[in-house]
Design a protein around this motif. Structure first.
Motif, PDB file in Angstrom:
ATOM      1  N   GLN A 182      -4.101  11.025  27.451  1.00  0.00           N
ATOM      2  CA  GLN A 182      -5.297  10.968  28.241  1.00  0.00           C
ATOM      3  C   GLN A 182      -6.612  10.580  27.460  1.00  0.00           C
ATOM      4  O   GLN A 182      -6.652  11.199  26.395  1.00  0.00           O
ATOM      5  CB  GLN A 182      -5.386  12.090  28.925  1.00  0.00           C
ATOM      6  CG  GLN A 182      -6.563  11.880  29.963  1.00  0.00           C
ATOM      7  CD  GLN A 182      -7.010  13.415  30.760  1.00  0.00           C
ATOM      8  OE1 GLN A 182      -5.972  13.947  31.394  1.00  0.00           O
ATOM      9  NE2 GLN A 182      -8.201  13.843  30.772  1.00  0.00           N
ATOM     10  N   LEU A 183      -7.240   9.583  27.825  1.00  0.00           N
ATOM     11  CA  LEU A 183      -8.604   9.416  26.886  1.00  0.00           C
ATOM     12  C   LEU A 183      -9.662   9.545  28.295  1.00  0.00           C
ATOM     13  O   LEU A 183      -9.504   9.449  29.348  1.00  0.00           O
ATOM     14  CB  LEU A 183      -8.546   8.029  26.535  1.00  0.00           C
ATOM     15  CG  LEU A 183      -7.613   7.473  25.491  1.00  0.00           C
ATOM     16  CD1 LEU A 183      -7.811   5.843  25.316  1.00  0.00           C
ATOM     17  CD2 LEU A 183      -7.812   8.362  24.471  1.00  0.00           C
ATOM     18  N   THR A 184     -11.126  10.124  27.588  1.00  0.00           N
ATOM     19  CA  THR A 184     -12.154   9.748  28.705  1.00  0.00           C
ATOM     20  C   THR A 184     -12.973   8.798  28.164  1.00  0.00           C
ATOM     21  O   THR A 184     -13.362   8.623  26.941  1.00  0.00           O
ATOM     22  CB  THR A 184     -12.690  11.420  28.559  1.00  0.00           C
ATOM     23  OG1 THR A 184     -11.862  12.178  28.758  1.00  0.00           O
ATOM     24  CG2 THR A 184     -13.952  11.373  29.301  1.00  0.00           C
ATOM     25  N   ILE A 185     -13.594   8.065  28.949  1.00  0.00           N
ATOM     26  CA  ILE A 185     -14.704   7.060  28.580  1.00  0.00           C
ATOM     27  C   ILE A 185     -15.830   7.271  29.841  1.00  0.00           C
ATOM     28  O   ILE A 185     -15.679   7.398  30.912  1.00  0.00           O
ATOM     29  CB  ILE A 185     -14.095   5.730  28.896  1.00  0.00           C
ATOM     30  CG1 ILE A 185     -12.642   5.380  28.139  1.00  0.00           C
ATOM     31  CG2 ILE A 185     -15.213   4.664  28.628  1.00  0.00           C
ATOM     32  CD1 ILE A 185     -12.056   4.208  28.188  1.00  0.00           C
ATOM     33  N   ILE A 186     -16.902   7.235  28.946  1.00  0.00           N
ATOM     34  CA  ILE A 186     -18.189   7.667  29.659  1.00  0.00           C
ATOM     35  C   ILE A 186     -18.994   6.304  29.770  1.00  0.00           C
ATOM     36  O   ILE A 186     -19.061   5.861  28.819  1.00  0.00           O
ATOM     37  CB  ILE A 186     -18.901   9.028  29.234  1.00  0.00           C
ATOM     38  CG1 ILE A 186     -19.442   8.622  27.848  1.00  0.00           C
ATOM     39  CG2 ILE A 186     -18.151  10.167  29.272  1.00  0.00           C
ATOM     40  CD1 ILE A 186     -20.294   9.789  27.126  1.00  0.00           C
ATOM     41  N   ASN A 187     -19.741   6.007  30.895  1.00  0.00           N
ATOM     42  CA  ASN A 187     -20.763   5.148  30.683  1.00  0.00           C
ATOM     43  C   ASN A 187     -21.865   5.589  31.575  1.00  0.00           C
ATOM     44  O   ASN A 187     -21.781   5.691  32.931  1.00  0.00           O
ATOM     45  CB  ASN A 187     -19.974   4.124  31.673  1.00  0.00           C
ATOM     46  CG  ASN A 187     -21.075   2.521  31.643  1.00  0.00           C
ATOM     47  OD1 ASN A 187     -21.974   2.641  31.390  1.00  0.00           O
ATOM     48  ND2 ASN A 187     -20.392   1.595  31.719  1.00  0.00           N
ATOM     49  N   PRO A 188     -22.940   5.748  31.037  1.00  0.00           N
ATOM     50  CA  PRO A 188     -24.246   6.564  31.590  1.00  0.00           C
ATOM     51  C   PRO A 188     -24.458   5.529  32.698  1.00  0.00           C
ATOM     52  O   PRO A 188     -25.586   5.990  33.694  1.00  0.00           O
ATOM     53  CB  PRO A 188     -25.075   6.964  30.644  1.00  0.00           C
ATOM     54  CG  PRO A 188     -24.013   6.850  29.259  1.00  0.00           C
ATOM     55  CD  PRO A 188     -23.184   5.778  29.549  1.00  0.00           C
ATOM     56  N   LEU A 189     -24.191   4.204  32.524  1.00  0.00           N
ATOM     57  CA  LEU A 189     -24.984   3.348  33.607  1.00  0.00           C
ATOM     58  C   LEU A 189     -23.900   3.077  34.713  1.00  0.00           C
ATOM     59  O   LEU A 189     -24.445   2.222  35.640  1.00  0.00           O
ATOM     60  CB  LEU A 189     -25.176   2.020  32.701  1.00  0.00           C
ATOM     61  CG  LEU A 189     -25.923   1.958  31.481  1.00  0.00           C
ATOM     62  CD1 LEU A 189     -25.873   0.415  30.866  1.00  0.00           C
ATOM     63  CD2 LEU A 189     -27.256   2.162  31.709  1.00  0.00           C
ATOM     64  N   LYS A 190     -22.890   3.753  34.895  1.00  0.00           N
ATOM     65  CA  LYS A 190     -21.970   3.787  35.896  1.00  0.00           C
ATOM     66  C   LYS A 190     -21.441   4.819  36.378  1.00  0.00           C
ATOM     67  O   LYS A 190     -20.954   5.725  35.425  1.00  0.00           O
ATOM     68  CB  LYS A 190     -21.021   2.414  35.633  1.00  0.00           C
ATOM     69  CG  LYS A 190     -21.236   1.189  35.546  1.00  0.00           C
ATOM     70  CD  LYS A 190     -20.269   0.136  35.268  1.00  0.00           C
ATOM     71  CE  LYS A 190     -19.584   0.072  36.739  1.00  0.00           C
ATOM     72  NZ  LYS A 190     -18.542  -1.102  36.844  1.00  0.00           N
ATOM     73  N   SER A 191     -21.478   5.039  37.672  1.00  0.00           N
ATOM     74  CA  SER A 191     -21.026   6.340  38.131  1.00  0.00           C
ATOM     75  C   SER A 191     -19.456   6.331  38.105  1.00  0.00           C
ATOM     76  O   SER A 191     -18.776   5.081  38.248  1.00  0.00           O
ATOM     77  CB  SER A 191     -21.418   6.598  39.576  1.00  0.00           C
ATOM     78  OG  SER A 191     -22.780   6.576  39.664  1.00  0.00           O
ATOM     79  N   PRO A 192     -18.580   7.185  37.924  1.00  0.00           N
ATOM     80  CA  PRO A 192     -17.159   7.412  38.197  1.00  0.00           C
ATOM     81  C   PRO A 192     -16.705   6.666  39.407  1.00  0.00           C
ATOM     82  O   PRO A 192     -17.266   6.805  40.493  1.00  0.00           O
ATOM     83  CB  PRO A 192     -16.758   8.718  37.914  1.00  0.00           C
ATOM     84  CG  PRO A 192     -18.011   9.449  37.513  1.00  0.00           C
ATOM     85  CD  PRO A 192     -19.021   8.858  37.768  1.00  0.00           C
TER      86      PRO A 192
END
Length: 792
Positions: free
Chosen positions: A142-152
């Motif tokens: 499992q990996l986590t990728i975050i993008n402050p410009l897009k909501s999950p």
């Protein structure tokens, strides 16, 4: 009376000897069937070391893939290609790459596009050969990728229940009137173990036994099954009450009990309500037979005492066969391996300022305490509220994770301690696994395994299927030609098999590009060609936990986003630097008989004039309906058939199209004036034209050909390591917001088991962790970490 006694003894002796003879016949048969079945079942295990576990969209993920033999755990140089994918919560691939494997390892990188939404993703890796087996044995992480410009993104609606509770009788079955150990596992929809209280209740609401998990929602209890009663499990989880049915109770059967009391012996007891008979115990570790023993049941009980030293390290399968040589009970047993690497590593200091050199000393010994040569990977990254220490390691992965189905929570836990709780926890884990990795019926009946996917021994395999345009029927013995247009001649041939498959074994095929697949359209044009994806289309039943952004995460989101943007602005060109692959640029036909550089000759306006005027090995003949090229095959023989004509590696079978080539755009022509056999084709000579740009010079490809964008092996990206070894570099105003200070997939210790690495800190203060892991040529695996702080 004495005569009768002697007669009885004689009959008993004859009976026992006949049984011994029967044992001698039966046991080798089972072993022989097992060995024959597994002789072609080479098992590959993959492990992927990533530079970290949480990323920001716009960053680069770095990784190294280890491939080991499923039996010996030694590096396996079998598959030359591995496939790595990142899947979203709906099992849709968002990134896919093909990675070159050499001597059992491969490395690469993935750019995480800024179009990705915040969420949890699944990284998986496998080889073409592994696609022949259950998808459960692919490597998953499992990996986590975050993008402050897009909501999950919200996952699609699922029918998966909130909680999953399962029961596993030891040996496989509950049998009426016989006490069994029953393992249980309670997890949420994402596989994470739960804490709960449970009880077995009968139809009169009497409590038969209470139970609760030991670790990760897993535990066991003892239970005597009575088929005359109706049982149910009542479980209280997080304020909710669940009711679950127990497995079916059989009238007759066998119950297996394995006890490990900490001694050198393992006790295996079989209880049955069947008449007295011969019972067989068959044990194998990683498909290697370790022991086969037999005994007779006495009053429905049979006992085996196994010397643990006879079992291999890791997971062993213990299978009970009855007198009819049918498997009737089975369970797994885990023997903790003790051949791990001991890795001693540390930074030269515990605290550094920004842009200072960090020196890391590495010292490795094997199981006997002697220094060893090891192949390792090392990552150094910053810890924060979203980035945590590594959750998996190569040791627990190859000894546990890759041998068990489904999600295994915190496999490293089972290797951290050797106390009673950990021993019980790992045995509970073994009890919750199903019966087997294969079907015993296939083994005992001699049914050979069926393989649909070939191993890629030399490089990527491109598979296509050719069918008749009118009937849709698969076509056999049709020669297909695959080419990769470019200055380097890359052309392959294949004859279709009974299923219509064209199989092209590629060599030194790197980077993005396009492929052209066609048949000789001067013979027949009624074919349809479909290029198959090499990526697996099967997915394990692994669900990812939902990702929720809380207000507490927002500062970390903003900080990571700023770091990513600064790095991409100031170091974008450095992130796009790749190593040149070491490839053989020679064309498939080898050195040509003669090479004509068109710039060295008078330029003509047509190919017809070029061939007539200065290519002495060629005769051009024009007829009323066609044009022919004939090559002088030696001094006396003139080929009646057209040669194979290539333009930037692409075959052209229509000679009128060949004579439409623009000679002013052609750099050279190579000539092979003799019969040439290449794969499925035999050609009466070859003329190979190469344009200046490798773009076919504007010539149109046959409309019956299939042209498709297709990526080869991934090119190796260079990891950027700034050097602050001068005052000017140290005082530079160029911002350095790296949160991964170091990554190398190629750390190797010398004969003294030592190595040293150096790198510089960035402008980012915080606590950093270094993760180093790998293995030796003998399969000794290990991992270790170290930490240090960076101040402003």
């Amino acid at each position: 009376m004495r005569k009768i006694t002697k007669t009885i003894c004689l009959v008993f002796f004859i009976t026992v000897m006949s049984m011994v003879k029967l044992f001698a016949q039966a046991l080798p048969d089972i072993q022989k069937s097992f060995a024959q079945y597994n002789s072609n079942l080479l098992q590959e295990k993959l492990f992927v070391h990533t530079d970290k576990n949480t990323y920001t969209a716009g960053e680069i993920m770095w990784f190294k893939i280890y491939n080991v033999d499923g039996i010996t755990h030694m590096p396996l140089d079998f598959s030359k290609v591995s496939y790595i994918e990142i899947l979203d919560h709906d099992h849709r691939p968002v990134l896919q790459e093909k990675i070159l494997m050499k001597n059992g390892t491969g490395s690469g990188s993935l750019y995480l596009p800024i179009t990705l939404s915040s969420g949890n993703f699944l990284l998986r890796a496998y080889t073409s050969w592994m696609k022949n087996f259950s998808v459960d044995y692919y490597y998953n992480k499992q990996l986590t990728i975050i993008n402050p410009l897009k909501s999950p993104e919200k996952p699609t609606t699922t029918s998966i229940p909130e909680y999953d509770v399962q029961f596993f009788p030891e040996g496989g079955n509950l049998v009426n009137g016989i006490t069994s150990v029953v393992a249980f596992k309670a997890a949420d929809r994402w596989g994470k173990g739960l804490t709960f209280d449970g009880a077995i209740i009968d139809q009169q609401n009497d409590t038969i036994v209470k139970f609760k998990p030991l670790k990760f929602g897993i535990g066991h209890f003892s239970f005597k099954a009575d088929k005359g009663k109706n049982y149910r499990a009542v479980i209280k989880i997080a304020g909710k009450t669940l009711q679950k049915s127990l497995p079916e109770i059989n009238d007759n059967g066998y119950v297996m009990a394995v006890k490990d009391n900490g001694s050198d012996l393992l006790s295996v007891t079989v209880n049955t309500n069947q008449p007295a008979e011969n019972i067989y115990l068959f044990a194998h570790t990683h498909n290697a037979v370790k022991l086969v023993e037999t005994t007779m049941t006495d009053n429905g009980v049979a006992h085996f005492n196994i010397a643990k030293e006879k079992l291999g390290d890791g997971i062993s399968h213990l299978t009970i066969f009855n007198n009819a040589h049918r498997p009737v009970a089975e369970r797994l047993y885990f023997k903790r391996p003790f051949n791990n690497l001991t890795i001693n590593t540390a930074a030269s200091q515990q605290q550094y300022e920004a842009r200072k050199k960090v020196a890391v000393a590495i010292n490795i010994t094997g199981k006997n305490g002697n220094p060893v040569v090891a192949d390792l990977s090392l990552s150094v990254y910053r810890l924060d509220s979203l980035q945590h220490p590594f959750l998996d390691d190569i040791n627990s992965s190859i000894w546990l994770g890759t041998d068990l189905k489904g999600y295994i929570e915190s496999p490293a836990y089972y290797f951290q301690n050797t106390n009673a709780e950990t021993n019980e926890a790992v045995d509970n884990l073994m009890l919750t696994q199903g019966w087997r990795r294969f079907d015993w019926n296939d083994i005992l009946t001699g049914k050979p395994p069926v393989f649909s996917f070939l191993p890629e021994h030399n490089g990527p395999i491109i598979t296509a299927q050719i069918t008749n345009n009118i009937t849709g029927r698969a076509m056999q013995n049709v020669v297909g030609y695959l080419a990769i247009p470019g200055k380097r001649v890359q052309m392959y041939t294949s004859a279709s098999d009974s299923l219509g498959r064209l199989i092209f074994n590629m060599k030194d095929f790197y980077g993005p590009g396009e492929v052209v697949i066609q048949t000789n359209t001067t013979i027949d044009t009624n074919y349809h060609i479909d290029i198959k994806s090499p990526f697996s289309e099967q997915f394990a039943k692994l669900d990812l936990p939902s990702f929720t952004v809380t207000p507490a995460m927002e500062p970390a989101f903003k900080s990571l986003s700023r770091e990513m943007q600064v790095q991409n602005i100031y170091n974008a060109t450095k992130a796009r630097q790749f190593y040149e692959p070491d490839i053989d640029t020679t064309a498939f036909y080898g050195p040509p008989y003669k090479s004509y550089l068109f710039d060295n000759y008078t330029r003509f306006a047509t190919i017809d004039e070029v061939l007539r005027e200065y290519v002495s090995e060629v005769n051009v003949r024009n007829t009323k309906n066609d044009t022919h090229i004939m090559i002088h095959m030696g001094t006396e023989y003139l080929s009646p058939d057209n040669p194979m004509v290539l333009l930037d590696g692409v075959p052209f079978f229509n000679m009128k199209k060949v004579f439409s080539f623009d000679p002013l755009k052609i750099y050279k022509m190579e000539n092979i004036p003799y019969t040439y056999y290449y794969g499925a084709s035999g050609e009466e000579g070859i003329l190979s034209f190469t344009t200046y740009k490798g773009d076919l010079g504007g010539t149109e490809i046959d409309p019956h050909a299939v042209v498709m964008d297709y990526d080869g092996l991934e090119l190796q990206r260079q990891f950027y390591l700034p050097q602050y070894d001068t005052e000017k570099a140290y005082q530079s105003l160029m911002p350095d917001f790296r949160n991964v200070l170091y990554w190398s997939p190629n750390v190797k210790t010398d004969l003294q088991g030592k190595d040293n690495v150096e790198f510089y800190t960035s402008d980012q203060p915080g606590k950093y962790i270094g993760i180093i892991q790998g293995l030796t040529a003998k399969g000794e695996a290990g991992s270790q970490y170290f930490t240090f702080d960076v101040t402003k």
